[in-house]
Each structure stands twice: as structure tokens, then as C-alpha cells.
Write a protein that holds these residues in place. Structure first.
Motif, PDB file in Angstrom:
ATOM      1  N   GLY A   1     154.193 -30.146 -80.267  1.00  0.00           N
ATOM      2  CA  GLY A   1     153.690 -29.162 -79.313  1.00  0.00           C
ATOM      3  C   GLY A   1     154.217 -27.755 -79.513  1.00  0.00           C
ATOM      4  N   GLN A   2     154.821 -27.483 -80.655  1.00  0.00           N
ATOM      5  CA  GLN A   2     155.352 -26.141 -80.933  1.00  0.00           C
ATOM      6  C   GLN A   2     154.279 -25.071 -80.701  1.00  0.00           C
ATOM      7  OE1 GLN A   2     156.872 -25.720 -84.966  1.00  0.00           O
ATOM      8  NE2 GLN A   2     156.327 -23.560 -85.002  1.00  0.00           N
ATOM      9  N   ASP A   3     154.512 -24.194 -79.731  1.00  0.00           N
ATOM     10  CA  ASP A   3     153.651 -23.044 -79.410  1.00  0.00           C
ATOM     11  C   ASP A   3     152.253 -23.416 -78.922  1.00  0.00           C
ATOM     12  OD1 ASP A   3     155.633 -21.190 -80.092  1.00  0.00           O
ATOM     13  OD2 ASP A   3     155.034 -21.177 -82.200  1.00  0.00           O
ATOM     14  N   VAL A   4     151.995 -24.709 -78.658  1.00  0.00           N
ATOM     15  CA  VAL A   4     150.657 -25.099 -78.188  1.00  0.00           C
ATOM     16  C   VAL A   4     150.346 -24.478 -76.827  1.00  0.00           C
ATOM     17  CG1 VAL A   4     149.268 -27.054 -77.364  1.00  0.00           C
ATOM     18  CG2 VAL A   4     150.461 -27.214 -79.552  1.00  0.00           C
ATOM     19  N   ASP A   5     151.377 -24.335 -75.979  1.00  0.00           N
ATOM     20  CA  ASP A   5     151.161 -23.725 -74.660  1.00  0.00           C
ATOM     21  C   ASP A   5     150.636 -22.297 -74.794  1.00  0.00           C
ATOM     22  OD1 ASP A   5     151.496 -23.952 -71.720  1.00  0.00           O
ATOM     23  OD2 ASP A   5     152.938 -22.331 -72.002  1.00  0.00           O
ATOM     24  N   LYS A   6     151.016 -21.629 -75.884  1.00  0.00           N
ATOM     25  CA  LYS A   6     150.631 -20.224 -76.102  1.00  0.00           C
ATOM     26  C   LYS A   6     149.362 -20.103 -76.948  1.00  0.00           C
ATOM     27  CE  LYS A   6     153.315 -17.978 -78.868  1.00  0.00           C
ATOM     28  NZ  LYS A   6     154.536 -17.304 -79.392  1.00  0.00           N
ATOM     29  N   THR A   7     149.288 -20.894 -78.030  1.00  0.00           N
ATOM     30  CA  THR A   7     148.190 -20.723 -79.000  1.00  0.00           C
ATOM     31  C   THR A   7     147.051 -21.714 -78.813  1.00  0.00           C
ATOM     32  OG1 THR A   7     149.154 -22.253 -80.617  1.00  0.00           O
ATOM     33  CG2 THR A   7     149.884 -19.954 -80.701  1.00  0.00           C
ATOM     34  N   HIS A   8     147.331 -22.824 -78.121  1.00  0.00           N
ATOM     35  CA  HIS A   8     146.352 -23.915 -77.952  1.00  0.00           C
ATOM     36  C   HIS A   8     145.963 -24.540 -79.285  1.00  0.00           C
ATOM     37  CE1 HIS A   8     146.116 -22.766 -73.768  1.00  0.00           C
ATOM     38  NE2 HIS A   8     145.793 -21.540 -74.121  1.00  0.00           N
ATOM     39  N   ARG A   9     146.848 -24.427 -80.274  1.00  0.00           N
ATOM     40  CA  ARG A   9     146.605 -25.015 -81.589  1.00  0.00           C
ATOM     41  C   ARG A   9     147.905 -25.616 -82.123  1.00  0.00           C
ATOM     42  NH1 ARG A   9     142.134 -23.782 -84.313  1.00  0.00           N
ATOM     43  NH2 ARG A   9     143.162 -24.111 -86.324  1.00  0.00           N
ATOM     44  N   PHE A  10     147.772 -26.678 -82.937  1.00  0.00           N
ATOM     45  CA  PHE A  10     148.930 -27.218 -83.628  1.00  0.00           C
ATOM     46  C   PHE A  10     149.322 -26.283 -84.767  1.00  0.00           C
ATOM     47  CE2 PHE A  10     147.352 -31.627 -82.341  1.00  0.00           C
ATOM     48  CZ  PHE A  10     148.291 -31.741 -81.324  1.00  0.00           C
ATOM     49  N   ALA A  11     150.618 -26.007 -84.880  1.00  0.00           N
ATOM     50  CA  ALA A  11     151.125 -25.206 -86.001  1.00  0.00           C
ATOM     51  C   ALA A  11     151.121 -26.054 -87.270  1.00  0.00           C
ATOM     52  CB  ALA A  11     152.545 -24.726 -85.696  1.00  0.00           C
ATOM     53  N   ASP A  12     150.921 -25.415 -88.407  1.00  0.00           N
ATOM     54  CA  ASP A  12     150.879 -26.139 -89.677  1.00  0.00           C
ATOM     55  C   ASP A  12     152.172 -26.913 -89.919  1.00  0.00           C
ATOM     56  OD1 ASP A  12     148.354 -25.163 -90.153  1.00  0.00           O
ATOM     57  OD2 ASP A  12     149.009 -23.557 -91.515  1.00  0.00           O
TER      58      ASP A  12
END
Length: 336
Positions: free
Chosen positions: A47-58
Motif C-alpha cells: 500500500g505504499q502511497d496508495v492513499d495518495k496516488t491510488h496506484r501501486f508503486a512499481d
């Protein structure tokens, strides 16, 4: 045996949350579950940064792939009758979840099920309440499953109007250790203002949850998940994490509040000195501790208004969503 109902099945359950992914392989029979290999846990911070970007980080997807390759190796050595792979909060929120799901299917041969919060709550309750008979706990039970991205409140029956194991009300809140840390607790250590803002955010979600879950009926709080068990181990003064010491232990609220506040206000470097905390939780365990603090305080206040006996402690459980996944899936295979 062919032509007759099986007495037992061997199944694998995978629980992929916002912070960690876990594997359990067990035999399921009429008596419950019996582990075949020790459960595996890898902190992948999907969930890294999903709250902000709504995407999974690579890089988060790469960590997930690496963990599941390990799981695949273990499963190759321990054949099972079936695998159920459940994904929760972060995956529900990610716009590119198809990439994750396809990769998991390629590596394991099974596609993750992105379950709603209501099903997550029911499975957590099923797994967590297995400690109740062994410790003579009073119903109704409120199971609190505090994850990285979401926290489920699940109230079970009273044993009179409904079975103890029957869910009466449940609600999934979009608050958790990772989400609160990324959203509010950015300083190291967090500032007083950051903590105040996070607590206000948490309380607003609890207000919403209490409209659906009559928390005042609670006679026993059962806390599950890495945050709760980690903070319980710290409250016990354990120098290293010990599953047996934590499972089923009762902790007074005053003791929990003291430890939660202590570690919330520590720097990450200070937390890293404690071997009790998994390295993958060091940066977010303070956010989880704050969520746990507010849930305990608010449920205690609600219970004080509903019945005379004070609610002043909780019971920690090593069993939760993953155990519920395996037990429920195994029972379904047996019934078929």
C-alpha cells in the motif's frame, strides 16, 4: 475416499494486506485447523502511497512478486487441495490492481480475490474468536482487526439471542497504520499537531462505524493483526516477539495506553532498538498504536453507557483473517 465425504482437506490461505502478505498451510477437519508448516509473513508495503496516488508503486509490486515466489516454492513442497488468495484494503483502492492480480496468478496459478470489507470482517471474526472457548471470554465479542490500510470492527452474538460465533454487525474503516502514518505522521518523531490531526481523523471514522456497530454491547474486545500483537508484546515487556506469550493474553487499558503513547512519540531510530518490533513495522507502528488507542478508548466509553461492568482490558489473538480464510475455505471444500 472416493464416493464418500472426505474427513479432512489440506488447504493454503494467503492474506495480502496493505503492509504484509502471509501464507498459512493447514489441514482442516471437524476439529478445526492444524498447521502443516509455520505460517510465513513478509512485509511488502504493497500500500505504499496508495492513499495518495491510488496506484501501486512499481517497487511495491516487485516486493510482492519476490514474496510470492517464496510462497510458491513452499507450496511446491507441500501439495494442497486448494489455495484461496485474499487481497484487502490497498488492492480495493488501487486503480492498477490488474497488474498485481495478473502477476500473482502467473506466479501461483490462482488469482487474488479482492474481498469487500464486510467479508473481511466476517472472516477475521471467524479466525479471532477461536481463542474464546480456551480463555472463557464473555460475549458479545468485538473483534478489532487493525491493518495497514483499514480497520474492521466486528461485533458477535451474545450466546442467547444469537450464537457467539455469529456476526451481528460489522464495519470497515479506511484507517490503519500505513494510511495514518502517510497521511498525518510525517515528522520523526510526529509533532503534537500531527498526532492531534490524526486522532481527529480516526475519531471521525469511529463515529461513522458506531452508527453501524453497537459497540456499547461489547463485553470482550479481541484485538488481532500485527499492530495489536506487537504492542501487546511490548506491553508485556518481551525482549523478542513470542507468539505463545501473546496469544490469548489479557492487557489492561492503562498498560496499553502507556505503551502505545510511548512508541507513538518515539523516533524511528529509537523504535529500531526493540527486537520485538518487526523491521517492516518500525516506521508505521506508531500510527497503528494511535488507531488502537482511540478504538479502545471509544469502545470503553460506549460500553460504560450501556452496562454497569467496566470494560477496562482487551484480549490479544494471534488468530485472525488468515485463520478465517483457511478455516472457511477448508469447510467449504469438505462440504462439497
Amino acid at each position: 475416499m472416493e464416493g464418500s465425504q472426505r474427513d479432512a482437506v489440506t488447504v493454503a490461505g494467503i492474506d495480502c494486506g496493505t503492509n504484509s502478505i502471509r501464507l498459512k498451510i493447514a489441514r482442516v477437519d471437524a476439529d478445526g485447523t492444524h498447521d502443516i508448516v509455520p505460517r510465513m509473513l513478509r512485509v511488502i508495503r504493497l500500500g505504499q502511497d496508495v492513499d495518495k496516488t491510488h496506484r501501486f508503486a512499481d517497487e511495491a509490486l516487485e516486493r510482492a512478486d519476490a514474496a510470492v515466489r517464496e510462497f510458491a516454492d513452499v507450496l511446491a513442497e507441500h501439495p494442497v487441495d486448494g489455495i484461496r488468495f485474499v487481497a484487502t484494503s490497498a488492492t480495493r483502492d488501487a486503480e492498477n490492481r490488474e497488474v498485481f492480480e495478473s502477476s500473482m496468478e502467473r506466479l501461483l496459478g490462482v488469482r487474488p480475490e479482492v474481498i469487500p470489507g464486510s467479508e473481511e470482517a466476517a472472516l477475521s471474526f471467524l479466525g479471532a474468536t477461536c481463542v474464546a472457548p480456551r480463555h472463557d471470554l464473555a460475549a458479545p465479542y468485538l473483534v478489532v482487526d487493525l491493518g495497514g490500510g483499514s480497520t474492521e470492527l466486528v461485533l458477535g452474538g451474545d450466546g442467547v439471542s444469537a450464537p457467539d460465533t455469529q456476526v451481528q454487525a460489522a464495519f470497515s474503516m479506511n484507517i490503519g497504520s500505513v494510511r495514518m502514518t502517510e497521511r498525518h505522521l510525517r515528522s520523526d518523531p510526529p509533532t503534537t499537531e500531527e498526532i492531534r490531526e490524526a486522532a481527529t481523523d480516526i475519531d471521525e471514522h469511529i463515529d461513522e462505524a458506531f452508527q453501524q456497530v453497537p459497540a456499547g454491547k461489547t463485553r470482550t474486545i479481541i484485538g488481532v493483526s500485527g499492530t495489536v500483537t506487537t504492542m501487546t508484546a511490548l506491553a508485556l515487556g518481551l525482549k523478542e516477539y513470542n507468539h505463545q506469550a501473546v496469544d490469548g493474553v489479557r492487557i489492561p487499558f492503562f498498560q496499553a495506553f502507556d505503551v502505545d503513547n510511548q512508541f507513538l512519540n518515539m523516533t524511528r531510530a529509537e523504535r529500531s532498538e526493540y527486537k520485538t518490533i518487526h523491521p517492516g513495522r518500525i516506521d508505521v507502528v506508531g500510527g497503528g498504536a494511535l488507531v488502537w488507542n482511540r478504538v479502545l478508548a471509544r469502545v470503553s466509553e460506549a460500553a460504560a453507557q450501556d452496562h454497569d461492568e467496566p470494560l477496562d482490558s482487551f484480549v490479544a489473538s494471534e488468530h485472525g483473517l488468515l485463520d478465517g480464510i483457511v478455516l472457511d475455505y477448508g469447510r467449504r471444500l469438505l462440504s462439497e
